[in-house]
Design a protein around this motif. Structure first.
Motif, PDB file in Angstrom:
ATOM      1  N   THR A   1       0.834  -1.196   0.000  1.00  0.00           N
ATOM      2  CA  THR A   1       0.000   0.000   0.000  1.00  0.00           C
ATOM      3  C   THR A   1       0.869   1.246   0.000  1.00  0.00           C
ATOM      4  N   HIS A   2       1.938   1.227   0.777  1.00  0.00           N
ATOM      5  CA  HIS A   2       2.883   2.346   0.821  1.00  0.00           C
ATOM      6  C   HIS A   2       3.463   2.596  -0.571  1.00  0.00           C
ATOM      7  N   HIS A   3       3.818   1.529  -1.241  1.00  0.00           N
ATOM      8  CA  HIS A   3       4.402   1.660  -2.585  1.00  0.00           C
ATOM      9  C   HIS A   3       3.372   2.186  -3.583  1.00  0.00           C
ATOM     10  N   TRP A   4       2.167   1.646  -3.548  1.00  0.00           N
ATOM     11  CA  TRP A   4       1.118   2.131  -4.451  1.00  0.00           C
ATOM     12  C   TRP A   4       0.768   3.587  -4.173  1.00  0.00           C
ATOM     13  N   ALA A   5       0.730   3.963  -2.891  1.00  0.00           N
ATOM     14  CA  ALA A   5       0.416   5.346  -2.545  1.00  0.00           C
ATOM     15  C   ALA A   5       1.472   6.296  -3.097  1.00  0.00           C
ATOM     16  N   ALA A   6       2.739   5.875  -3.070  1.00  0.00           N
ATOM     17  CA  ALA A   6       3.808   6.706  -3.640  1.00  0.00           C
ATOM     18  C   ALA A   6       3.613   6.888  -5.136  1.00  0.00           C
ATOM     19  N   ASP A   7       3.251   5.811  -5.824  1.00  0.00           N
ATOM     20  CA  ASP A   7       3.037   5.903  -7.273  1.00  0.00           C
ATOM     21  C   ASP A   7       1.860   6.825  -7.601  1.00  0.00           C
ATOM     22  N   VAL A   8       0.733   6.629  -6.906  1.00  0.00           N
ATOM     23  CA  VAL A   8      -0.453   7.459  -7.176  1.00  0.00           C
ATOM     24  C   VAL A   8      -0.191   8.911  -6.770  1.00  0.00           C
ATOM     25  N   PHE A   9       0.555   9.120  -5.696  1.00  0.00           N
ATOM     26  CA  PHE A   9       0.922  10.463  -5.256  1.00  0.00           C
ATOM     27  C   PHE A   9       1.637  11.212  -6.376  1.00  0.00           C
TER      28      PHE A   9
END
Length: 453
Positions: free
Chosen positions: A101-109
């Protein structure tokens, strides 16, 4: 309840007028303004999941023998950092969910910030009095890129280690000071010492997040002080804002968006695998892997490094500018320099120094749209060039041929795309047709005899 809260605060602070003004702050009703809010909520998720991960991650490059849950790596020498990431993924409760989730949030951010910057550029939202808001947003994008790179480099797997090796080479390529700077950052020759990982960890979990948080606060406060810009309409003017007030309408809308963004990010983290570090294995300086790719947001830098010819100016036996400087340092400096300078350049070219609270449609400034489309096409072509090795691995298209095609395309396609965009905007401006719906309809009148004309 809100009335009681306001009265309670007013009797103790005397700030009821300020609170009332805040609650009546108006947000324009247009979907593109949600991009900034999506970025904000992604940052909140990043902070929350990041705090959870810090309880279990060990930012150390000290070598240990792995005897964890992932059997294929049993008995191998790995770093403490890599071991802790594997334990997070296979042993810690909700560890894999939080990490992904942390990784996906960075990408979407980064996606949200990038699209937000594009929206601001093509609508002219950077004009006076919002220059500071724009500069803060572009600086936030640069910091977010570095923060993402630092985050996935901490895993110390083979993929992130190769990325750090490339970063070390780029720093070395800075003329005159590169060697000393690289030794200072890595605390010695690559791969550096344990001090480097500690520095990278502190930068990732403290320094850069705090800087991004401060910039976000400045960004939001500057928007409140200058008020939201808005698109032209029948009621929208330069001296008003038409939309939904914070209370009671917009607050619940933005909270709903926040919960939706959080839910989607956790669904992505739980259902779609991202960065399986156990498949890459631990980093060793003598190993590499074919077709290795960093996260998507660094593709434009990898593409630039691949497209620059082997040109290194020399003076006798001394290399003045190593090759990695052109793609790894000069290219991002040109991109971000152009973004920072554009408000001043447009003001200089047009002589427009007035205040603007109404946004342009892209067609309203064909020359700006043309230049913007050309510029971002240029960056986009370099970005796609970063995937040339993956295209070779998956589709067996010659890597060298791809590079030659891209080296020509980066000089031809931006001018062509910019010219087409400018002409298209000029045509739309003349006809006032919607770009996706064709020509606008005419007015139908009923005659006295009952017919239509």
């Amino acid at each position: 309840m809100i009335y009681r809260l306001v009265r309670y605060l007013d009797t103790r602070t005397g700030q009821a007028p300020l609170i009332k003004r805040l609650l009546r702050y108006v947000f324009p009703d247009h979907w593109s303004f949600l991009l900034g809010e999506i970025a904000l909520y992604c940052f909140v998720v990043l902070v929350g999941t990041g705090i959870y991960l810090t309880f279990f991650f060990d930012a150390s490059s000290r070598e240990v023998v792995y005897h964890g849950a992932y059997a294929p790596l049993h008995g191998q020498q790995v770093s403490e950092a890599y071991r802790s990431v594997l334990d997070l993924s296979f042993r810690t409760k909700a560890g894999l969910l939080m990490r992904q989730t942390h990784h996906w949030a960075a990408d979407v951010f980064l996606v949200a910030i990038t699209l937000h910057v594009l929206r601001v550029f093509f609508t002219g939202a950077f004009r006076k009095p919002r220059e500071l808001t724009y500069y803060v947003g572009v600086l936030m994008l640069a910091l977010a890129l570095f923060e993402g790179f630092a985050g996935y480099s901490l895993a110390d797997d083979l993929l992130s280690g190769m990325g750090l090796a490339i970063a070390y080479s780029v720093v070395l390529a800075i003329p005159f000071v590169g060697g000393n700077l690289a030794l200072a950052i890595w605390h010695g020759p690559f791969p550096g010492t344990t001090e480097f990982f500690s520095r990278l960890y502190i930068a990732h979990v403290l320094l850069v997040p705090v800087a991004i948080g401060v910039l976000l606060s400045i960004h939001v406060v500057s928007i409140v002080f200058t008020h939201h810009s808005q698109f032209r309409g029948s009621r929208e003017r330069e001296d008003n804002v038409v939309g939904t007030p914070l209370w009671p309408g917009y607050l619940f809308r933005t909270l709903g968006l926040g919960f939706a963004v959080t839910a989607v990010l956790f669904l992505l983290g739980g259902l779609i695998q991202i960065n399986p570090v156990w498949e890459w294995g631990p980093f060793r300086p003598d190993l590499s892997t074919n077709g290795a790719q960093p996260d998507w947001y660094l593709g434009w830098l990898i593409g630039a490094l691949r497209l620059v010819p082997g040109w290194e100016p020399r003076a006798g036996n001394y290399t003045l500018i190593p090759n990695a400087f052109w793609g790894g340092v000069l290219f991002p400096m040109v991109v971000f320099g152009a973004l920072f300078l554009w408000p001043s350049l447009e003001r200089l070219i047009t002589g427009d120094r007035g205040y603007h609270h109404l946004l342009d449609r892209p067609r309203d400034a064909p020359w700006r749209t043309g230049i913007g489309v050309g510029f971002f096409t240029w960056v986009g072509m370099v970005f796609f060039a970063g995937s040339s090795d993956r295209v070779f691995v998956e589709l067996h298209i010659s890597y060298t041929s791809q590079i030659h095609v891209y080296q020509v395309a980066v000089f031809v396609l931006p001018f062509l795309a910019g010219w087409i965009a400018k002409r298209w905007c000029e045509q739309l401006l003349r006809s006032e047709a919607h770009p996706l719906r064709g020509p606008g309809g005419g007015r139908v009148r009923r005659t006295e005899r009952g017919g239509f004309g």
